[in-house]
Enzyme design. Sequence first.
Site, mmCIF file in Angstrom:
data_model
loop_
_atom_site.group_PDB
_atom_site.id
_atom_site.type_symbol
_atom_site.label_atom_id
_atom_site.label_comp_id
_atom_site.label_asym_id
_atom_site.label_seq_id
_atom_site.Cartn_x
_atom_site.Cartn_y
_atom_site.Cartn_z
ATOM 1 N N SER A 91 0.831 -1.204 0.000
ATOM 2 C CA SER A 91 0.000 0.000 0.000
ATOM 3 C C SER A 91 0.860 1.247 0.000
ATOM 4 O O SER A 91 0.358 2.344 -0.160
ATOM 5 C CB SER A 91 -0.923 0.004 1.215
ATOM 6 O OG SER A 91 -0.203 -0.335 2.364
ATOM 7 N N HIS A 112 -3.066 -3.364 -5.721
ATOM 8 C CA HIS A 112 -3.396 -2.946 -4.355
ATOM 9 C C HIS A 112 -4.893 -3.121 -4.100
ATOM 10 O O HIS A 112 -5.717 -2.366 -4.623
ATOM 11 C CB HIS A 112 -2.957 -1.487 -4.136
ATOM 12 C CG HIS A 112 -3.263 -0.989 -2.758
ATOM 13 N ND1 HIS A 112 -3.706 0.285 -2.500
ATOM 14 C CD2 HIS A 112 -3.208 -1.610 -1.547
ATOM 15 C CE1 HIS A 112 -3.902 0.426 -1.199
ATOM 16 N NE2 HIS A 112 -3.611 -0.712 -0.607
HETATM 17 N N1 CAA Z 1 -17.133 -12.560 1.914
HETATM 18 C C1 CAA Z 1 -17.850 -12.349 0.799
HETATM 19 N N2 CAA Z 1 -18.864 -11.460 0.748
HETATM 20 C C2 CAA Z 1 -19.177 -10.800 1.873
HETATM 21 C C3 CAA Z 1 -18.468 -10.981 3.068
HETATM 22 C C4 CAA Z 1 -17.407 -11.905 3.055
HETATM 23 N N3 CAA Z 1 -16.671 -12.134 4.142
HETATM 24 N N4 CAA Z 1 -18.990 -10.166 4.014
HETATM 25 C C5 CAA Z 1 -19.975 -9.494 3.420
HETATM 26 N N5 CAA Z 1 -20.109 -9.876 2.135
HETATM 27 C C6 CAA Z 1 -21.025 -9.333 1.139
HETATM 28 C C7 CAA Z 1 -22.430 -9.147 1.658
HETATM 29 O O1 CAA Z 1 -23.211 -10.288 1.409
HETATM 30 C C8 CAA Z 1 -22.877 -7.938 0.865
HETATM 31 O O2 CAA Z 1 -23.251 -8.335 -0.447
HETATM 32 P P1 CAA Z 1 -24.484 -7.633 -1.208
HETATM 33 O O3 CAA Z 1 -24.075 -6.183 -1.309
HETATM 34 O O4 CAA Z 1 -24.527 -8.362 -2.510
HETATM 35 O O5 CAA Z 1 -25.650 -7.841 -0.319
HETATM 36 C C9 CAA Z 1 -21.624 -7.105 0.723
HETATM 37 O O6 CAA Z 1 -20.544 -8.028 0.870
HETATM 38 C C10 CAA Z 1 -21.473 -5.993 1.725
HETATM 39 O O7 CAA Z 1 -21.744 -6.518 2.970
HETATM 40 P P2 CAA Z 1 -22.529 -5.665 4.038
HETATM 41 O O8 CAA Z 1 -23.329 -4.615 3.320
HETATM 42 O O9 CAA Z 1 -23.240 -6.565 4.964
HETATM 43 O O10 CAA Z 1 -21.344 -5.009 4.792
HETATM 44 P P3 CAA Z 1 -21.498 -4.026 6.000
HETATM 45 O O11 CAA Z 1 -22.662 -3.167 5.875
HETATM 46 O O12 CAA Z 1 -21.313 -4.820 7.242
HETATM 47 O O13 CAA Z 1 -20.225 -3.089 5.760
HETATM 48 C C11 CAA Z 1 -17.947 -2.699 5.334
HETATM 49 C C12 CAA Z 1 -18.953 -3.530 6.107
HETATM 50 C C13 CAA Z 1 -17.984 -3.106 3.869
HETATM 51 C C14 CAA Z 1 -16.581 -3.052 5.946
HETATM 52 C C15 CAA Z 1 -18.286 -1.173 5.470
HETATM 53 O O14 CAA Z 1 -18.346 -0.804 6.794
HETATM 54 C C16 CAA Z 1 -17.230 -0.325 4.771
HETATM 55 O O15 CAA Z 1 -17.259 -0.152 3.562
HETATM 56 N N6 CAA Z 1 -16.293 0.245 5.560
HETATM 57 C C17 CAA Z 1 -15.167 1.031 5.020
HETATM 58 C C18 CAA Z 1 -14.092 0.075 4.590
HETATM 59 C C19 CAA Z 1 -12.947 0.795 3.945
HETATM 60 O O16 CAA Z 1 -12.902 2.009 3.804
HETATM 61 N N7 CAA Z 1 -11.968 -0.014 3.550
HETATM 62 C C20 CAA Z 1 -10.776 0.523 2.945
HETATM 63 C C21 CAA Z 1 -9.726 0.571 3.968
HETATM 64 S S1 CAA Z 1 -8.268 1.304 3.275
HETATM 65 C C22 CAA Z 1 -7.487 0.035 2.542
HETATM 66 O O17 CAA Z 1 -7.852 -1.097 2.584
HETATM 67 C C23 CAA Z 1 -6.267 0.415 1.785
HETATM 68 C C24 CAA Z 1 -5.038 0.543 2.531
HETATM 69 O O18 CAA Z 1 -3.997 0.423 1.926
HETATM 70 C C25 CAA Z 1 -4.987 0.902 3.961
#
Ligand code: CAA
Length: 281
Positions: free
Chosen positions: A117, A138
């Site tokens: 990253s 990434h």
């Molecule tokens: N495996 C496969 N699919 C999954 C899953 C898993 N473990 N968990 C959930 N899903 C699916 C769900 O079934 C759902 O599918 P549909 O949209 O088709 O219904 C979808 O994924 C989303 O699930 P949810 O809506 O239930 O998820 P949520 O509401 O609990 O949200 C979250 C969780 C996605 C983490 C949300 O809080 C979010 O987007 N947070 C921000 C995350 C973020 O910003 N990440 C980036 C971090 S920075 C980075 O990574 C880069 C770096 O270099 C630091």
Amino acid sequence: MAGKISVIGPGTMGSGIAQSFLQAGYSVVVVGRSDESIKKGAERIGASMDKAIKKGAMSEQDKQKLLSMLKLTTDYSEISGSSAIIEAVAEELDEKTGVLKQIEKFSGQAIIATNTSSIPIKKMASALSDPSKFLGMHFFNPVPVMKPVEIVVAESTSEDAAAMAISLAKACGKVPIRVKDYPGFVANSVLMPMLNEAALLLEKGVADREGIDTIVKLGLNHPMGPLELADFIGLDVCKDIMEAIYNETGDEKYKPAKLISEKVSQGKLGRKSKEGFYEYK
Ligand code: CAA
């Protein structure tokens, strides 16, 4: 176009990348550095699939089918015959270059990607005898859910390797975006100053932690507030990324806030250590 993909490093990112390719119909080899690390990796992938089952995105039958396409091993020779080998080990240059040298012994025609990253691709490319097949892919956490993949194309990367990475990312349902080998690429150049600013506001007492997160969540429509997100990513990871970008650019906005550095030195790393800006059960 399913085939074989290999992932080095069964941590949070490597396990998520493995799961995403399994779900897209690939057979996946995950290489860990010890029996203990591959055991933990298997548990991580199983737990994430259980979450997908709970959310209705996968059936128990799917899970068993996908797990039958997965091989966890400590033996690098198992990666032979892959279309792509993705390195996802700790964010340390020496660790990564050591792994890249191991990969190259068995990579054949495969592209070699790093999930770094923040480490410049150029710095790692010099460890390889053929850097033309090497680039950044990434992914974002949680990988099975998050759509984008920054396709980081260095000066030494061939157009064929870039095209292959783009088509593989699409094949596993992601949205590939081509970016240059720039410190922090796009995502962390944008994200880290926001997380840092939130910590500085907390330090100054402008609002409490819940206040800062609620304003960003509701007012800017982000799924998580910045302090909650920093805990989710890991405060140590955030600090490492900020320092890597700061060292490359000298730009003060990437200098980690005192509060972040203090928490890291106290072992308060966020969700994974049960305490960061928040406390977790
Ligand atoms: N495996 C496969 N699919 C999954 C899953 C898993 N473990 N968990 C959930 N899903 C699916 C769900 O079934 C759902 O599918 P549909 O949209 O088709 O219904 C979808 O994924 C989303 O699930 P949810 O809506 O239930 O998820 P949520 O509401 O609990 O949200 C979250 C969780 C996605 C983490 C949300 O809080 C979010 O987007 N947070 C921000 C995350 C973020 O910003 N990440 C980036 C971090 S920075 C980075 O990574 C880069 C770096 O270099 C630091």
